[in-house]
Design a protein around this motif. Structure first.
Motif, PDB file in Angstrom:
ATOM      1  N   MET A   1     -16.668  -4.686  10.782  1.00 14.94           N
ATOM      2  CA  MET A   1     -16.546  -5.961  11.488  1.00 14.94           C
ATOM      3  C   MET A   1     -15.244  -6.043  12.275  1.00 14.94           C
ATOM      4  O   MET A   1     -15.203  -6.568  13.384  1.00 14.94           O
ATOM      5  N   LEU A   2     -14.152  -5.518  11.682  1.00 17.68           N
ATOM      6  CA  LEU A   2     -12.849  -5.567  12.334  1.00 17.68           C
ATOM      7  C   LEU A   2     -12.530  -4.297  13.109  1.00 17.68           C
ATOM      8  O   LEU A   2     -11.448  -4.165  13.666  1.00 17.68           O
ATOM      9  N   ARG A   3     -13.459  -3.331  13.085  1.00 21.28           N
ATOM     10  CA  ARG A   3     -13.361  -2.101  13.894  1.00 21.28           C
ATOM     11  C   ARG A   3     -12.080  -1.318  13.627  1.00 21.28           C
ATOM     12  O   ARG A   3     -11.433  -0.808  14.536  1.00 21.28           O
ATOM     13  N   ASN A   4     -11.729  -1.247  12.344  1.00 22.45           N
ATOM     14  CA  ASN A   4     -10.509  -0.513  11.980  1.00 22.45           C
ATOM     15  C   ASN A   4     -10.639  -0.062  10.530  1.00 22.45           C
ATOM     16  O   ASN A   4     -10.887  -0.892   9.648  1.00 22.45           O
ATOM     17  N   PRO A   5     -10.486   1.244  10.249  1.00 22.89           N
ATOM     18  CA  PRO A   5     -10.601   1.724   8.869  1.00 22.89           C
ATOM     19  C   PRO A   5      -9.526   1.182   7.945  1.00 22.89           C
ATOM     20  O   PRO A   5      -9.678   1.208   6.730  1.00 22.89           O
ATOM     21  N   LEU A   6      -8.401   0.711   8.518  1.00 28.17           N
ATOM     22  CA  LEU A   6      -7.351   0.120   7.690  1.00 28.17           C
ATOM     23  C   LEU A   6      -7.683  -1.302   7.263  1.00 28.17           C
ATOM     24  O   LEU A   6      -7.048  -1.839   6.354  1.00 28.17           O
ATOM     25  N   ALA A   7      -8.664  -1.911   7.929  1.00 29.28           N
ATOM     26  CA  ALA A   7      -8.996  -3.313   7.641  1.00 29.28           C
ATOM     27  C   ALA A   7      -9.947  -3.409   6.456  1.00 29.28           C
ATOM     28  O   ALA A   7     -11.020  -3.991   6.537  1.00 29.28           O
ATOM     29  N   ASN A   8      -9.527  -2.833   5.336  1.00 29.40           N
ATOM     30  CA  ASN A   8     -10.357  -2.913   4.140  1.00 29.40           C
ATOM     31  C   ASN A   8      -9.766  -3.956   3.198  1.00 29.40           C
ATOM     32  O   ASN A   8      -8.603  -4.345   3.331  1.00 29.40           O
ATOM     33  N   PRO A   9     -10.542  -4.435   2.238  1.00 26.53           N
ATOM     34  CA  PRO A   9     -10.101  -5.544   1.384  1.00 26.53           C
ATOM     35  C   PRO A   9      -8.824  -5.271   0.611  1.00 26.53           C
ATOM     36  O   PRO A   9      -8.096  -6.209   0.279  1.00 26.53           O
ATOM     37  N   ASN A  10      -8.535  -4.016   0.298  1.00 27.51           N
ATOM     38  CA  ASN A  10      -7.309  -3.697  -0.433  1.00 27.51           C
ATOM     39  C   ASN A  10      -6.074  -3.879   0.439  1.00 27.51           C
ATOM     40  O   ASN A  10      -5.068  -4.440   0.000  1.00 27.51           O
ATOM     41  N   VAL A  11      -6.149  -3.420   1.679  1.00 23.43           N
ATOM     42  CA  VAL A  11      -4.988  -3.445   2.558  1.00 23.43           C
ATOM     43  C   VAL A  11      -4.691  -4.849   3.056  1.00 23.43           C
ATOM     44  O   VAL A  11      -3.538  -5.272   3.121  1.00 23.43           O
ATOM     45  N   ILE A  12      -5.738  -5.619   3.440  1.00 28.04           N
ATOM     46  CA  ILE A  12      -5.492  -6.937   4.023  1.00 28.04           C
ATOM     47  C   ILE A  12      -5.442  -8.054   2.983  1.00 28.04           C
ATOM     48  O   ILE A  12      -5.403  -9.229   3.338  1.00 28.04           O
ATOM     49  N   GLY A  13      -5.431  -7.692   1.699  1.00 30.53           N
ATOM     50  CA  GLY A  13      -5.060  -8.661   0.676  1.00 30.53           C
ATOM     51  C   GLY A  13      -6.172  -9.446   0.012  1.00 30.53           C
ATOM     52  O   GLY A  13      -5.899 -10.298  -0.831  1.00 30.53           O
ATOM     53  N   ILE A  14      -7.431  -9.170   0.342  1.00 30.99           N
ATOM     54  CA  ILE A  14      -8.516  -9.973  -0.218  1.00 30.99           C
ATOM     55  C   ILE A  14      -8.680  -9.706  -1.715  1.00 30.99           C
ATOM     56  O   ILE A  14      -8.714 -10.635  -2.527  1.00 30.99           O
TER      57      ILE A  14
ATOM     58  N   ILE B   1      -1.653  -7.799   5.615  1.00 35.42           N
ATOM     59  CA  ILE B   1      -0.677  -6.964   4.907  1.00 35.42           C
ATOM     60  C   ILE B   1       0.469  -7.823   4.381  1.00 35.42           C
ATOM     61  O   ILE B   1       0.953  -7.626   3.263  1.00 35.42           O
ATOM     62  N   GLY B   2       0.902  -8.804   5.190  1.00 34.99           N
ATOM     63  CA  GLY B   2       1.969  -9.703   4.735  1.00 34.99           C
ATOM     64  C   GLY B   2       1.549 -10.548   3.545  1.00 34.99           C
ATOM     65  O   GLY B   2       2.307 -10.700   2.570  1.00 34.99           O
TER      66      GLY B   2
END
Length: 343
Positions: free
Chosen positions: A95-108, A164-165
């Protein structure tokens, strides 16, 4: 000439469909083998016949307790949590078109973890309250990320940076809770934070199973819409997709299954991060990646748990094994993205 081009396109689509079917079937077969291994292997290796009889409800001394009370709950927890992490992680990455945008990295998952640790260490609540708190915290984290990253237009980079923040803030909150909590509660909280299938019990699993059964099919049915979102906001809108509505449904569904998986097994490291890219490499392009990602997630969890139990002299939680696998891949991905100028 046009007919020949159409034939080439149709042949290519059939080839991609065959590849999708072969890969998905192979992943399902491997998952079946791992599920059987989880039931058969342990301190004592029981015959297949005895395990089957125990599963059917026959009382066999030693076998029934080991299979129905220890191995079966462990296997089911890994199975459904792996599917949840795989599908949820792939949903956000696509959805966010980025492999880094996974639930672990973005804090979910960190938001769900913070709520669960607070309930375990400070409030000493039941598993049901922990699950409810994890869901609410996961949804609240998504809402905060959206509000803080909201600008004139939808920005993937801004969402990742804000996520990430927020993850860093939540990790600090978890550290503080562990610091002020009672000493006797710290080991259980740390084991849970590592991500583990140890101590899984049948009465804890129904919420996870129910939510995966309800929300995973919703994401699967929206698989084509998810692929359209990957094309970008303008392209998706021009194709007639209601991007806001679709995104909200996908986010809510993914957060629900991720929060329940986190509440049940803890935040098993890197499964949500690895499942989608691995599935995409195996399946290729042209068809929805949701089902393969769920199968890869379940395979990763069960295989890592078996490795942690039997490959070393000391038994390690599943989260440590997935962390060992996932950390080098994260470094490789960051180097590759930096070389392409995507960072």
């Amino acid at each position: 000439m046009m007919n020949k081009s159409i034939e080439i396109i149709i042949a290519g689509r059939r080839q991609r469909r065959r590849r999708w079917i072969v890969v998905t079937t192979s992943l399902a077969a491997l998952l079946f083998v791992l599920c059987c291994a989880m039931l058969l292997l342990g301190n004592t290796i029981y015959p297949v016949k005895d395990v089957m009889l125990a599963l059917l409800g026959y009382e066999l001394k030693g076998v029934s307790f080991a299979v129905n009370s220890i191995r079966l709950p462990r296997m089911l927890a890994g199975f459904f949590a792996g599917i949840a992490f795989g599908i949820g992680g792939n949903t956000f990455q696509t959805m966010l078109r980025n492999p880094l945008a996974n639930p672990n990295v973005i804090g979910i998952t960190t938001g769900s973890s913070a709520a669960a640790v607070f309930c375990i260490v400070i409030l000493h609540t039941s598993e049901s309250i922990v699950s409810i708190a994890s869901i609410i915290a996961g949804l609240a984290t998504v809402l905060f990320i959206y509000l803080f990253s909201k600008g004139k237009s939808f920005s993937i980079g801004r969402i990742i940076l804000v996520g990430i923040g927020i993850q860093a803030m939540l990790n600090a909150a978890i550290s503080y809770i562990l610091l002020v909590g009672a000493q006797q509660d710290i080991p259980s909280a740390l084991r849970w934070l590592t991500g583990s299938l140890n101590g899984a019990q049948m009465h804890e699993l129904p919420p996870l199973v129910i939510f995966v059964v309800i929300f995973a099919p919703i994401i699967i049915l929206l698989g084509k819409h998810l692929s359209i979102l990957e094309l970008g906001e303008q392209s998706a809108t021009s194709l007639g997709l209601n991007t806001d509505k679709t995104r909200i449904i996908l986010i809510i569904s993914a957060v629900f299954i991720l929060a329940l998986a986190t509440a049940t097994t803890g935040p098993i490291a890197f499964v949500a991060f690895l499942a989608g890219p691995i599935a995409k490499r195996l399946v290729g392009v042209g068809f929805s990646n949701v089902i393969p990602a769920g199968l890869v997630g379940a395979n990763l969890v069960l295989a890592s748990d078996l490795i942690g139990q039997f490959a070393f002299d000391v038994r390690y939680p599943v989260g440590i094994i997935t962390g060992i696998i996932g950390a080098p891949y994260l470094i490789y991905l960051l180097i590759r993205m930096n070389q392409k100028g995507e960072l």
